[in-house]
Design an enzyme around this catalytic site. Structure first.
Site, mmCIF file in Angstrom:
data_model
loop_
_atom_site.group_PDB
_atom_site.id
_atom_site.type_symbol
_atom_site.label_atom_id
_atom_site.label_comp_id
_atom_site.label_asym_id
_atom_site.label_seq_id
_atom_site.Cartn_x
_atom_site.Cartn_y
_atom_site.Cartn_z
ATOM 1 N N CYS A 161 0.866 -1.188 0.000
ATOM 2 C CA CYS A 161 0.000 0.000 0.000
ATOM 3 C C CYS A 161 0.901 1.236 0.000
ATOM 4 O O CYS A 161 2.009 1.191 -0.541
ATOM 5 C CB CYS A 161 -0.971 -0.023 1.181
ATOM 6 S SG CYS A 161 -0.180 0.099 2.799
ATOM 7 N N ASN A 162 0.462 2.322 0.634
ATOM 8 C CA ASN A 162 1.282 3.542 0.683
ATOM 9 C C ASN A 162 2.383 3.466 1.723
ATOM 10 O O ASN A 162 3.549 3.788 1.458
ATOM 11 C CB ASN A 162 0.405 4.768 0.951
ATOM 12 C CG ASN A 162 -0.360 5.224 -0.265
ATOM 13 O OD1 ASN A 162 0.102 5.085 -1.396
ATOM 14 N ND2 ASN A 162 -1.553 5.759 -0.053
#
Length: 235
Positions: free
Chosen positions: A99-100
């Site tokens: 993800c981020n």
């Protein structure tokens, strides 16, 4: 006479070693729970190594579409549990969540492990590591790609060898190579999605990435015709 029979211990070692090199059974890189951005980068740049991993980007579709790790499919965290059937065949294979910042992907890893997925690792987030494999070319598994084809509203491009294209290809598909696709832009409308495929997803990804850089909405099949047997091909 010298015996040619291997000791049982050596025979067992040989069997175990053979199993470890079967695609999908490769020992995961990293510490078992996490994988560094550098290691994931190397895997995704290696056309053979990437066959042993399914990378799942669990961010929103908007974040994924803005740029993601090469070959990663997109299943947002809030949709993951309801879409587990799509990846059921990967329960004994290597999965990487990303993800981020690693927070959402950590929750995804925990969910997958609870649901019986045996080899799940969480990767460094795309905001924490400068992945050199970032792309806007989307990736999907074979069954999802086949469904997109059936919708009938996309330009389809076959990146296999010409002889195999002539023997059978997806209905209406154009033929191209990664080197020639940018010379064919007059045949590829920008107001329609583009679907790309080849034998194993590698050659077609190279073409898909080039088209994505030109502003096309392009999706590549990471399961090629040698890996997914249910594509409908016509002459």
């Amino acid at each position: 006479m010298v015996s040619t029979t291997l000791p049982k211990s050596l025979f067992a070692v040989g069997i175990i070693s053979a199993l470890l090199i079967v695609p999908g059974c490769t020992q995961p890189v990293g510490d078992g729970n996490t994988i560094s951005g550098s290691d994931l980068n190397k895997i995704e740049e290696d056309n053979k190594a990437k066959e042993n991993y399914l990378v799942i980007d669990v961010r929103s579709p908007e974040e994924y579409n803005a740029g993601h790790v090469k070959h990663a499919i997109n299943i947002p965290l809030d949709k993951l549990e309801s879409r587990l059937s799509e990846i059921d065949s990967y329960k004994q294979k290597n999965i990487v969540t990303v993800c981020n910042t690693g927070k959402k992907s950590d929750k995804a890893q925990e969910l997958l492990q609870k649901k019986g997925f045996e080899h799940v690792q969480n990767a460094a987030g795309v905001k924490d590591f400068a992945y050199t494999t970032m792309t806007k070319a989307k990736s999907v598994l074979g069954p999802q790609f086949a469904q997109l084809v059936k919708q009938g509203n996309a330009t389809i491009i076959d990146f296999r060898d010409e002889k195999d294209y002539q023997q059978g290809h997806m209905k209406g598909a154009l033929h191209a190579t990664p080197d020639t696709v940018l010379t064919m832009l007059d045949q590829i409308p920008k107001d329609k999605p583009v679907l790309t495929y080849c034998y194993s997803g590698n050659r077609s990804f190279a073409g898909a990435h080039k088209l994505a850089e030109q502003g096309y909405d392009v999706t590549n099949a990471i399961d090629g015709t040698k890996e997914y047997a249910h594509y409908e091909l016509v002459k």
